[in-house]
Scaffold this motif. Structure first.
Motif, PDB file in Angstrom:
ATOM      1  N   GLU A 226      -5.553  29.074  10.839  1.00 33.94           N
ATOM      2  CA  GLU A 226      -5.633  27.881  11.689  1.00 33.94           C
ATOM      3  C   GLU A 226      -5.736  26.582  10.896  1.00 33.94           C
ATOM      4  N   ASP A 227      -5.855  26.664   9.584  1.00 35.26           N
ATOM      5  CA  ASP A 227      -5.798  25.461   8.731  1.00 35.26           C
ATOM      6  C   ASP A 227      -4.347  25.049   8.436  1.00 35.26           C
ATOM      7  N   THR A 228      -3.400  25.863   8.851  1.00 37.42           N
ATOM      8  CA  THR A 228      -1.994  25.534   8.634  1.00 37.42           C
ATOM      9  C   THR A 228      -1.641  24.229   9.348  1.00 37.42           C
ATOM     10  N   ALA A 229      -1.104  23.285   8.593  1.00 38.26           N
ATOM     11  CA  ALA A 229      -0.792  21.958   9.131  1.00 38.26           C
ATOM     12  C   ALA A 229      -0.160  21.109   8.034  1.00 38.26           C
ATOM     13  N   VAL A 230       0.341  19.965   8.447  1.00 35.74           N
ATOM     14  CA  VAL A 230       0.692  18.927   7.481  1.00 35.74           C
ATOM     15  C   VAL A 230      -0.546  18.059   7.288  1.00 35.74           C
ATOM     16  N   TYR A 231      -0.929  17.863   6.039  1.00 39.34           N
ATOM     17  CA  TYR A 231      -2.124  17.092   5.706  1.00 39.34           C
ATOM     18  C   TYR A 231      -1.717  15.708   5.202  1.00 39.34           C
ATOM     19  N   TYR A 232      -2.388  14.707   5.750  1.00 40.84           N
ATOM     20  CA  TYR A 232      -2.088  13.315   5.442  1.00 40.84           C
ATOM     21  C   TYR A 232      -3.332  12.609   4.910  1.00 40.84           C
ATOM     22  N   CYS A 233      -3.168  11.719   3.975  1.00 39.34           N
ATOM     23  CA  CYS A 233      -4.263  10.821   3.635  1.00 39.34           C
ATOM     24  C   CYS A 233      -3.999   9.468   4.281  1.00 39.34           C
ATOM     25  N   LYS A 234      -5.090   8.759   4.504  1.00 40.09           N
ATOM     26  CA  LYS A 234      -5.022   7.511   5.259  1.00 40.09           C
ATOM     27  C   LYS A 234      -6.072   6.539   4.744  1.00 40.09           C
ATOM     28  N   THR A 235      -5.736   5.251   4.811  1.00 39.90           N
ATOM     29  CA  THR A 235      -6.720   4.222   4.581  1.00 39.90           C
ATOM     30  C   THR A 235      -6.494   3.089   5.581  1.00 39.90           C
ATOM     31  N   LEU A 236      -7.534   2.316   5.802  1.00 35.66           N
ATOM     32  CA  LEU A 236      -7.440   1.111   6.614  1.00 35.66           C
ATOM     33  C   LEU A 236      -7.476  -0.087   5.680  1.00 35.66           C
ATOM     34  N   TYR A 237      -6.398  -0.831   5.632  1.00 34.07           N
ATOM     35  CA  TYR A 237      -6.295  -1.992   4.743  1.00 34.07           C
ATOM     36  C   TYR A 237      -6.089  -3.206   5.628  1.00 34.07           C
TER      37      TYR A 237
ATOM     38  N   VAL B 266       0.851  -1.183   0.000  1.00 35.20           N
ATOM     39  CA  VAL B 266       0.000   0.000   0.000  1.00 35.20           C
ATOM     40  C   VAL B 266       0.889   1.236   0.000  1.00 35.20           C
ATOM     41  N   GLN B 267       0.621   2.130  -0.936  1.00 34.83           N
ATOM     42  CA  GLN B 267       1.379   3.381  -0.989  1.00 34.83           C
ATOM     43  C   GLN B 267       0.405   4.531  -1.215  1.00 34.83           C
ATOM     44  N   LEU B 268       0.593   5.583  -0.422  1.00 30.98           N
ATOM     45  CA  LEU B 268      -0.218   6.789  -0.543  1.00 30.98           C
ATOM     46  C   LEU B 268       0.726   7.973  -0.696  1.00 30.98           C
ATOM     47  N   VAL B 269       0.523   8.780  -1.716  1.00 27.47           N
ATOM     48  CA  VAL B 269       1.403   9.905  -1.989  1.00 27.47           C
ATOM     49  C   VAL B 269       0.566  11.178  -2.140  1.00 27.47           C
ATOM     50  N   GLU B 270       0.733  12.097  -1.173  1.00 30.94           N
ATOM     51  CA  GLU B 270       0.002  13.357  -1.220  1.00 30.94           C
ATOM     52  C   GLU B 270       0.763  14.395  -2.025  1.00 30.94           C
ATOM     53  N   SER B 271       0.011  15.327  -2.585  1.00 33.58           N
ATOM     54  CA  SER B 271       0.594  16.471  -3.294  1.00 33.58           C
ATOM     55  C   SER B 271      -0.396  17.616  -3.273  1.00 33.58           C
ATOM     56  N   GLY B 272       0.105  18.801  -3.650  1.00 31.54           N
ATOM     57  CA  GLY B 272      -0.784  19.946  -3.786  1.00 31.54           C
ATOM     58  C   GLY B 272      -0.692  20.968  -2.678  1.00 31.54           C
ATOM     59  N   GLY B 273       0.105  20.693  -1.643  1.00 27.90           N
ATOM     60  CA  GLY B 273       0.235  21.673  -0.575  1.00 27.90           C
ATOM     61  C   GLY B 273       1.028  22.883  -1.016  1.00 27.90           C
ATOM     62  N   GLY B 274       1.069  23.882  -0.139  1.00 31.14           N
ATOM     63  CA  GLY B 274       1.819  25.085  -0.453  1.00 31.14           C
ATOM     64  C   GLY B 274       1.443  26.229   0.456  1.00 31.14           C
ATOM     65  N   LEU B 275       1.895  27.404   0.071  1.00 32.97           N
ATOM     66  CA  LEU B 275       1.610  28.627   0.817  1.00 32.97           C
ATOM     67  C   LEU B 275       0.451  29.352   0.140  1.00 32.97           C
ATOM     68  N   VAL B 276      -0.545  29.736   0.914  1.00 37.21           N
ATOM     69  CA  VAL B 276      -1.711  30.424   0.363  1.00 37.21           C
ATOM     70  C   VAL B 276      -2.137  31.517   1.338  1.00 37.21           C
ATOM     71  N   GLN B 277      -2.680  32.582   0.813  1.00 35.22           N
ATOM     72  CA  GLN B 277      -3.148  33.671   1.665  1.00 35.22           C
ATOM     73  C   GLN B 277      -4.490  33.313   2.303  1.00 35.22           C
ATOM     74  N   PRO B 278      -4.802  33.917   3.439  1.00 38.65           N
ATOM     75  CA  PRO B 278      -6.124  33.691   4.036  1.00 38.65           C
ATOM     76  C   PRO B 278      -7.234  34.014   3.045  1.00 38.65           C
ATOM     77  N   GLY B 279      -8.244  33.135   3.028  1.00 38.49           N
ATOM     78  CA  GLY B 279      -9.328  33.288   2.068  1.00 38.49           C
ATOM     79  C   GLY B 279      -9.096  32.567   0.760  1.00 38.49           C
TER      80      GLY B 279
ATOM     81  N   TRP C 170      -8.734  12.149   5.117  1.00 38.01           N
ATOM     82  CA  TRP C 170      -7.702  13.176   5.235  1.00 38.01           C
ATOM     83  C   TRP C 170      -7.599  13.566   6.706  1.00 38.01           C
ATOM     84  N   TYR C 171      -6.381  13.637   7.198  1.00 37.37           N
ATOM     85  CA  TYR C 171      -6.067  14.109   8.535  1.00 37.37           C
ATOM     86  C   TYR C 171      -5.120  15.297   8.411  1.00 37.37           C
ATOM     87  N   ARG C 172      -4.971  16.026   9.499  1.00 38.40           N
ATOM     88  CA  ARG C 172      -3.967  17.085   9.547  1.00 38.40           C
ATOM     89  C   ARG C 172      -3.346  17.152  10.938  1.00 38.40           C
ATOM     90  N   GLN C 173      -2.132  17.663  10.964  1.00 37.43           N
ATOM     91  CA  GLN C 173      -1.435  17.842  12.234  1.00 37.43           C
ATOM     92  C   GLN C 173      -0.700  19.164  12.214  1.00 37.43           C
TER      93      GLN C 173
END
Length: 115
Positions: free
Chosen positions: A88-99, A1-14, A35-38
């Motif tokens: 307050e949405d600033t975080a590392v975002y992770y995807c997850k599955t239960l296999y 099982v492999q999960l690879v996230e992409s698409g993060g970055g710096l964005v202004q509020p709103g 999706w989780y975040r920390q």
């Protein structure tokens, strides 16, 4: 099982971002995804989840009405569309599955909301 996230970055509020999680190594269309975040110094929290066929979704109260989880089973990919982003949405975002009842996580993608 492999999960690879992409698409993060710096964005202004709103602003908006769309995260992607490409899955491989299992029958993607048979499993729910989340999706989780920390954030720094905080526990990892559930943001959104979606059933295997995509017919059912669930969101944390903090993101309801702003975030949308979706999936494309033909592309083995789950998405998180994030609108009206807040600092307050600033975080590392992770995807997850239960296999087979074992959790699998991606490596995470950083989302920073700042002016």
């Amino acid at each position: 099982v492999q999960l690879v996230e992409s698409g993060g970055g710096l964005v202004q509020p709103g602003g908006s971002l769309t995260l992607s999680c490409a899955a491989s190594g299992f029958t993607f269309s048979s499993y729910g995804m989340s999706w989780y975040r920390q954030a720094p110094g905080k526990k990892r929290e559930l943001v959104a989840s979606i059933t295997s066929a995509g017919g059912g979704t669930n969101y944390a109260d903090s993101v309801k009405g702003r975030f949308t989880i979706s999936r494309d089973n033909a592309k083995n990919t789950v998405y998180l569309q994030m609108n009206s982003l807040k600092p307050e949405d600033t975080a590392v975002y992770y995807c997850k599955t239960l296999y087979y009842f074992r959790p699998y996580w991606g490596q995470g993608t950083q989302v920073t909301v700042s002016s």
